[in-house]
Design a protein around this motif. Structure first.
Motif, PDB file in Angstrom:
ATOM      1  N   UNK A 114      14.797   3.576  14.719  1.00 22.99           N
ATOM      2  CA  UNK A 114      14.048   4.815  14.519  1.00 22.99           C
ATOM      3  C   UNK A 114      14.550   5.572  13.298  1.00 22.99           C
ATOM      4  N   UNK A 115      15.866   5.551  13.062  1.00 22.16           N
ATOM      5  CA  UNK A 115      16.421   6.237  11.894  1.00 22.16           C
ATOM      6  C   UNK A 115      15.928   5.603  10.600  1.00 22.16           C
ATOM      7  N   UNK A 116      15.954   4.275  10.535  1.00 24.47           N
ATOM      8  CA  UNK A 116      15.449   3.586   9.341  1.00 24.47           C
ATOM      9  C   UNK A 116      13.951   3.836   9.159  1.00 24.47           C
ATOM     10  N   UNK A 117      13.224   3.881  10.267  1.00 23.31           N
ATOM     11  CA  UNK A 117      11.779   4.094  10.197  1.00 23.31           C
ATOM     12  C   UNK A 117      11.448   5.469   9.624  1.00 23.31           C
ATOM     13  N   UNK A 118      12.129   6.504  10.088  1.00 20.02           N
ATOM     14  CA  UNK A 118      11.890   7.847   9.566  1.00 20.02           C
ATOM     15  C   UNK A 118      12.257   7.935   8.088  1.00 20.02           C
ATOM     16  N   UNK A 119      13.358   7.314   7.697  1.00 18.66           N
ATOM     17  CA  UNK A 119      13.743   7.325   6.282  1.00 18.66           C
ATOM     18  C   UNK A 119      12.680   6.639   5.438  1.00 18.66           C
ATOM     19  N   UNK A 120      12.152   5.529   5.929  1.00 16.81           N
ATOM     20  CA  UNK A 120      11.098   4.813   5.214  1.00 16.81           C
ATOM     21  C   UNK A 120       9.851   5.686   5.079  1.00 16.81           C
ATOM     22  N   UNK A 121       9.490   6.377   6.137  1.00 14.86           N
ATOM     23  CA  UNK A 121       8.307   7.238   6.117  1.00 14.86           C
ATOM     24  C   UNK A 121       8.443   8.352   5.087  1.00 14.86           C
ATOM     25  N   UNK A 122       9.581   9.019   5.066  1.00 15.82           N
ATOM     26  CA  UNK A 122       9.793  10.124   4.125  1.00 15.82           C
ATOM     27  C   UNK A 122       9.776   9.618   2.690  1.00 15.82           C
ATOM     28  N   UNK A 123      10.455   8.496   2.441  1.00 12.33           N
ATOM     29  CA  UNK A 123      10.497   7.957   1.076  1.00 12.33           C
ATOM     30  C   UNK A 123       9.108   7.540   0.614  1.00 12.33           C
ATOM     31  N   UNK A 124       8.341   6.886   1.496  1.00 13.42           N
ATOM     32  CA  UNK A 124       7.003   6.450   1.088  1.00 13.42           C
ATOM     33  C   UNK A 124       6.111   7.650   0.771  1.00 13.42           C
ATOM     34  N   UNK A 125       6.214   8.710   1.549  1.00 19.18           N
ATOM     35  CA  UNK A 125       5.364   9.870   1.309  1.00 19.18           C
ATOM     36  C   UNK A 125       5.674  10.521  -0.039  1.00 19.18           C
ATOM     37  N   UNK A 126       6.950  10.673  -0.374  1.00 18.52           N
ATOM     38  CA  UNK A 126       7.292  11.264  -1.668  1.00 18.52           C
ATOM     39  C   UNK A 126       6.932  10.326  -2.811  1.00 18.52           C
ATOM     40  N   UNK A 127       7.121   9.026  -2.599  1.00 16.52           N
ATOM     41  CA  UNK A 127       6.759   8.036  -3.609  1.00 16.52           C
ATOM     42  C   UNK A 127       5.249   8.051  -3.857  1.00 16.52           C
ATOM     43  N   UNK A 128       4.491   8.112  -2.786  1.00 15.94           N
ATOM     44  CA  UNK A 128       3.038   8.147  -2.887  1.00 15.94           C
ATOM     45  C   UNK A 128       2.565   9.389  -3.639  1.00 15.94           C
ATOM     46  N   UNK A 129       3.205  10.515  -3.392  1.00 17.99           N
ATOM     47  CA  UNK A 129       2.822  11.753  -4.074  1.00 17.99           C
ATOM     48  C   UNK A 129       3.017  11.630  -5.585  1.00 17.99           C
ATOM     49  N   UNK A 130       4.123  11.029  -6.005  1.00 16.14           N
ATOM     50  CA  UNK A 130       4.367  10.856  -7.441  1.00 16.14           C
ATOM     51  C   UNK A 130       3.345   9.911  -8.065  1.00 16.14           C
ATOM     52  N   UNK A 131       2.976   8.878  -7.340  1.00 15.65           N
ATOM     53  CA  UNK A 131       1.950   7.971  -7.868  1.00 15.65           C
ATOM     54  C   UNK A 131       0.604   8.676  -8.003  1.00 15.65           C
ATOM     55  N   UNK A 132       0.242   9.431  -6.959  1.00 11.66           N
ATOM     56  CA  UNK A 132      -1.059  10.109  -6.963  1.00 11.66           C
ATOM     57  C   UNK A 132      -1.147  11.194  -8.030  1.00 11.66           C
ATOM     58  N   UNK A 133      -0.052  11.925  -8.202  1.00 18.76           N
ATOM     59  CA  UNK A 133      -0.105  13.120  -9.048  1.00 18.76           C
ATOM     60  C   UNK A 133       0.413  12.901 -10.464  1.00 18.76           C
ATOM     61  N   UNK A 134       1.092  11.768 -10.712  1.00 21.45           N
ATOM     62  CA  UNK A 134       1.633  11.549 -12.053  1.00 21.45           C
ATOM     63  C   UNK A 134       1.197  10.202 -12.661  1.00 21.45           C
ATOM     64  N   UNK A 135       1.427   9.105 -11.956  1.00 22.35           N
ATOM     65  CA  UNK A 135       1.119   7.793 -12.530  1.00 22.35           C
ATOM     66  C   UNK A 135      -0.392   7.601 -12.690  1.00 22.35           C
ATOM     67  N   UNK A 136      -1.142   7.823 -11.629  1.00 19.67           N
ATOM     68  CA  UNK A 136      -2.590   7.587 -11.698  1.00 19.67           C
ATOM     69  C   UNK A 136      -3.297   8.486 -12.708  1.00 19.67           C
ATOM     70  N   UNK A 137      -3.028   9.809 -12.724  1.00 22.47           N
ATOM     71  CA  UNK A 137      -3.682  10.642 -13.750  1.00 22.47           C
ATOM     72  C   UNK A 137      -3.304  10.233 -15.171  1.00 22.47           C
ATOM     73  N   UNK A 138      -2.064   9.811 -15.377  1.00 21.18           N
ATOM     74  CA  UNK A 138      -1.648   9.361 -16.699  1.00 21.18           C
ATOM     75  C   UNK A 138      -2.493   8.172 -17.159  1.00 21.18           C
ATOM     76  N   UNK A 139      -2.679   7.208 -16.277  1.00 21.90           N
ATOM     77  CA  UNK A 139      -3.460   6.028 -16.633  1.00 21.90           C
ATOM     78  C   UNK A 139      -4.939   6.371 -16.792  1.00 21.90           C
ATOM     79  N   UNK A 140      -5.435   7.274 -15.960  1.00 18.84           N
ATOM     80  CA  UNK A 140      -6.847   7.644 -16.038  1.00 18.84           C
ATOM     81  C   UNK A 140      -7.178   8.343 -17.348  1.00 18.84           C
TER      82      UNK A 140
END
Length: 294
Positions: A114-140
């Motif tokens: 459960x500890x590893x799962x929660x850490x994975x969830x938090x990291x993926x959410x922050x990673x996803x936010x950076x992709x959505x708000x920085x990487x994708x707009x840059x490429x677009x």
């Protein structure tokens, strides 16, 4: 998406929205799978099934998605000197995500899993936010690359279909984006999130094929809960779809909604015909609670 994305073409704008919609669904699926594992640990029930479903999903969906990003999107973003360090950091985060998945797979106790799962969830959410708000707009916005061309046919990045197949990018439940439902207007309701939410209060009838009980669900206290009231409006339905995608046959989840979600139920029936039984546990006025059983 919750913000406007500028792009060099309408096709690139739709491609951004398609990837963001798929990211949102993935986040919803991961959240449901993690919550099911954590709840099993808290209740002292068997965790083997929830643990294995989470590990299997990360290996068949999450990690292939990360590799597809590195192959398709990241090399183009890396050419921009202003984004180079960010892309390097994103690739490093993919490495951390992979290590967390391995640790989750090897976990020998429910608490550590459960500890590893929660850490994975938090990291993926922050990673996803950076992709959505920085990487994708840059490429677009880049005049040197067509994001729509880069993503064309990328199953791992778009949830099973390209941004242009069947008109789903224009007709999906998320504004302009393909959401992985494979159904165009029929699969995701054919309306924007704002229009759907506005219709929640005055929808006249429950959708055909939808089953509702009146006294609640006997096992609802043991089901993972998705509180949609806390999810930003623009991504609410995609998050719910992702969570439902993570419900195993014979299992379920409880949805907490700020309205009677009749349009959402119609979309669920269209996307998964006859798959879910739905029981109302609470009918307002502040919260609607529904148990979905697969």
């Amino acid at each position: 998406m919750s913000s406007i994305v500028l792009a060099t073409s309408a096709e690139d704008s739709r491609a951004v929205e398609a990837v963001v919609a798929h990211h949102t669904e993935m986040n919803g699926t991961l959240g449901l799978l993690v919550e099911a594992l954590v709840q099993a640990v808290e209740s002292g029930t068997a965790t083997t099934g929830a643990h294995r479903r989470l590990v299997d999903w990360t290996r068949t969906d999450l990690l292939p998605h990360a590799l597809a990003e590195e192959a398709a999107m990241y090399p183009h973003a890396h050419r921009d000197e202003h984004a180079r360090l960010l892309v390097d950091a994103m690739i490093a985060e993919h490495g951390v995500i992979g290590k967390l998945v391995d640790a989750l797979d090897r976990a020998t106790s429910p608490v550590r899993a459960a500890a590893h799962a929660r850490a994975l969830q938090v990291l993926f959410e922050t990673h996803m936010t950076k992709e959505n708000e920085q990487i994708l707009p840059l490429l677009a916005l880049s005049s040197d690359v067509s994001l729509a061309g880069v993503l064309d046919g990328m199953h791992e990045l778009l949830g099973g279909h390209s941004h242009g197949e069947g008109g789903e990018a224009a007709a999906g439940g998320e504004p302009g984006g393909a959401c992985g439902c494979g159904g165009g207007a029929g699969g995701c309701g054919g309306a924007s999130e704002g229009a759907t939410a506005a219709a929640m209060d005055d929808a006249p009838a429950e959708p055909a094929g939808h089953s509702c009980g009146c006294g609640g669900h006997d096992d609802a206290g043991n089901l993972p809960v998705l509180d949609a009231r806390a999810v930003p409006h623009a991504i609410r339905h995609a998050t719910i779809f992702g969570a439902l995608e993570g419900v195993a046959p014979g299992a379920g989840m409880v949805l907490l909604a700020p309205h009677d979600p009749l349009p959402l139920l119609a979309q669920v029936d269209a996307r998964w015909p006859g798959t879910f039984t739905v029981d109302y546990l609470e009918r307002g006025p502040e919260t609607w609670a529904l148990a979905f059983t697969r």
